[in-house]
Design a protein around this motif. Sequence first.
Motif, PDB file in Angstrom:
ATOM      1  N   ASN A   6       0.963  -1.184  -0.185  1.00 39.90           N
ATOM      2  CA  ASN A   6      -0.097   0.209   0.057  1.00 39.90           C
ATOM      3  C   ASN A   6       0.906   1.185   0.085  1.00 39.90           C
ATOM      4  OD1 ASN A   6      -2.261  -1.695   0.746  1.00 39.90           O
ATOM      5  ND2 ASN A   6      -1.536  -1.741   2.796  1.00 39.90           N
ATOM      6  N   GLY A   7       2.159   1.244   0.329  1.00 44.17           N
ATOM      7  CA  GLY A   7       2.828   2.386   0.559  1.00 44.17           C
ATOM      8  C   GLY A   7       3.974   2.168   1.890  1.00 44.17           C
ATOM      9  N   LEU A   8       4.323   3.382   2.534  1.00 44.79           N
ATOM     10  CA  LEU A   8       5.177   3.066   3.529  1.00 44.79           C
ATOM     11  C   LEU A   8       4.285   2.679   4.835  1.00 44.79           C
ATOM     12  CD1 LEU A   8       7.655   5.948   3.178  1.00 44.79           C
ATOM     13  CD2 LEU A   8       8.093   3.756   3.111  1.00 44.79           C
ATOM     14  N   HIS A 218      15.977   1.022   8.469  1.00 45.20           N
ATOM     15  CA  HIS A 218      15.339   0.111   7.445  1.00 45.20           C
ATOM     16  C   HIS A 218      14.006   0.834   7.243  1.00 45.20           C
ATOM     17  CE1 HIS A 218      13.757  -1.915  11.183  1.00 45.20           C
ATOM     18  NE2 HIS A 218      12.578  -1.494  10.518  1.00 45.20           N
ATOM     19  N   ILE A 219      13.315   0.674   5.949  1.00 48.42           N
ATOM     20  CA  ILE A 219      12.093   1.201   5.656  1.00 48.42           C
ATOM     21  C   ILE A 219      11.054  -0.029   5.789  1.00 48.42           C
ATOM     22  CG2 ILE A 219      12.484   3.603   4.816  1.00 48.42           C
ATOM     23  CD1 ILE A 219      12.358   2.338   2.132  1.00 48.42           C
ATOM     24  N   ALA A 220       9.900   0.242   5.997  1.00 56.23           N
ATOM     25  CA  ALA A 220       8.805  -0.914   6.120  1.00 56.23           C
ATOM     26  C   ALA A 220       7.813  -0.321   5.251  1.00 56.23           C
ATOM     27  CB  ALA A 220       8.488  -1.355   7.352  1.00 56.23           C
ATOM     28  N   PHE A 221       7.432  -1.501   4.206  1.00 63.21           N
ATOM     29  CA  PHE A 221       6.175  -1.324   3.442  1.00 63.21           C
ATOM     30  C   PHE A 221       5.165  -1.920   4.231  1.00 63.21           C
ATOM     31  CE2 PHE A 221      10.009  -1.031   1.225  1.00 63.21           C
ATOM     32  CZ  PHE A 221       9.990   0.140   0.207  1.00 63.21           C
ATOM     33  N   SER A 222       3.765  -1.316   3.948  1.00 63.80           N
ATOM     34  CA  SER A 222       2.787  -1.851   4.338  1.00 63.80           C
ATOM     35  C   SER A 222       1.614  -2.792   3.508  1.00 63.80           C
ATOM     36  CB  SER A 222       1.477  -0.669   4.702  1.00 63.80           C
ATOM     37  OG  SER A 222       0.393  -0.828   4.446  1.00 63.80           O
ATOM     38  N   VAL A 223       1.390  -3.953   4.386  1.00 70.09           N
ATOM     39  CA  VAL A 223       0.380  -4.853   3.523  1.00 70.09           C
ATOM     40  C   VAL A 223      -0.688  -4.808   4.690  1.00 70.09           C
ATOM     41  CG1 VAL A 223       1.996  -6.187   2.037  1.00 70.09           C
ATOM     42  CG2 VAL A 223       1.701  -6.841   4.386  1.00 70.09           C
ATOM     43  N   ASP A 224      -1.842  -5.453   4.018  1.00 73.63           N
ATOM     44  CA  ASP A 224      -3.123  -5.231   4.941  1.00 73.63           C
ATOM     45  C   ASP A 224      -3.139  -6.208   5.954  1.00 73.63           C
ATOM     46  OD1 ASP A 224      -4.449  -3.164   3.414  1.00 73.63           O
ATOM     47  OD2 ASP A 224      -5.737  -4.582   2.234  1.00 73.63           O
ATOM     48  N   LEU A 264      17.889  -2.212   3.743  1.00 73.23           N
ATOM     49  CA  LEU A 264      17.264  -3.177   4.472  1.00 73.23           C
ATOM     50  C   LEU A 264      15.627  -2.670   4.272  1.00 73.23           C
ATOM     51  CD1 LEU A 264      17.157  -5.825   6.046  1.00 73.23           C
ATOM     52  CD2 LEU A 264      17.330  -4.298   8.150  1.00 73.23           C
ATOM     53  N   PHE A 265      14.907  -3.412   3.860  1.00 79.15           N
ATOM     54  CA  PHE A 265      13.598  -3.485   3.436  1.00 79.15           C
ATOM     55  C   PHE A 265      12.738  -4.445   4.441  1.00 79.15           C
ATOM     56  CE2 PHE A 265      12.645  -1.813  -1.402  1.00 79.15           C
ATOM     57  CZ  PHE A 265      13.455  -0.581  -0.857  1.00 79.15           C
ATOM     58  N   GLU A 266      11.569  -3.985   4.781  1.00 73.41           N
ATOM     59  CA  GLU A 266      10.809  -4.760   5.499  1.00 73.41           C
ATOM     60  C   GLU A 266       9.377  -4.667   4.948  1.00 73.41           C
ATOM     61  OE1 GLU A 266      10.586  -3.661   9.647  1.00 73.41           O
ATOM     62  OE2 GLU A 266       8.625  -4.308  10.134  1.00 73.41           O
ATOM     63  N   VAL A 267       8.679  -5.670   5.327  1.00 70.52           N
ATOM     64  CA  VAL A 267       7.196  -5.758   4.921  1.00 70.52           C
ATOM     65  C   VAL A 267       6.395  -5.951   5.930  1.00 70.52           C
ATOM     66  CG1 VAL A 267       5.425  -6.693   3.404  1.00 70.52           C
ATOM     67  CG2 VAL A 267       7.570  -6.289   2.404  1.00 70.52           C
TER      68      VAL A 267
END
Length: 310
Positions: A6-8, A218-224, A264-267
């Motif tokens: 969805n975004g960050l 790190h940055i995290a991306f959003s999922v529902d 480093l990416f996070e979901v």
Amino acid sequence: MLNQINGLHHVTSLASGAQSNNDFFTKTLGLRRIKKTVNFDAPEVYHLYYGDGAGTPGTVMTYFPFPNARRGNPGTGEVGITGFAVPEGSLPYWQDRLATFDVKNIKSETTFGQNRLRFDGPDRDGFVLVETDDDTRTPWTNNGVSEDVAIRGFHSADIRLSDVGASAELLRFMGYEKLEQQDNVTRFHIPGGTAANVIDITEVNAPSAHQGAGSVHHIAFSVDNRERQLEVRKALMDTGYQVTPVIDRDYFYAIYFRTPGGVLFEVATNEPGFDRDEDTAHLGEALMLPTQHEHLRAILEQKYLEPIID
Ligand code: ZN
């Protein structure tokens, strides 16, 4: 191409002191501290979360403050600038406010047709306030910043890389589309994503970053939800990425992987949220510990975690 992101969700950085970090985000920027907990992997260090009133994904800036940590050396392979959205016409207010709070390196600029204000955080972290006219998110307004100017949440994250190619391909795989390019910055967004759906990639010829206080970890991306997270995990692994198992972070579930450029990416899932162990009216006030560290409470409070004065 994935369609679950969805975004960050959040951005997590390193700091040198809990008190100065807390003061900057709550008093200078007017965000709400929505959780006071510890680094689940190193509980002698705080994990502080700041955001809107509820800690809505896409508004959540988090920090690991290591007392007296050395500053990081900015470079490639990291997020260089974290962007927050503010209403159209609010930058003169912010320019004055930041100057009053003795914020360093305040600079006005226009990028991709948007007025923005660059400034440094307490550990020389790179931030920018971006004026947007279509952000309908409700801001937190209890820390002395009124609704007509308050931060709405994230606008963007700017990743500094020596080579855009492989990371651009990864972003496209994650559902991002290239929007436009200005000089050495390429802008991506998720069509139909949240208001926090912009990623910029800045291409620079520079040595790799050395992480320390002021660096984005790190940055995290959003999922529902967890189901969508598992879909993303499988797709990334099928493409050849090394992805961690799902880790329970109490307020969300997390998976991590490293990008070709070394970031480093996070979901992270939008569930269960920051009100799972605290009443929304009192978010962020008490020290919350995950079950596995609850037995350490006394020693953490007495020996490791400096008291934070609000
Ligand atoms: Zn995270």
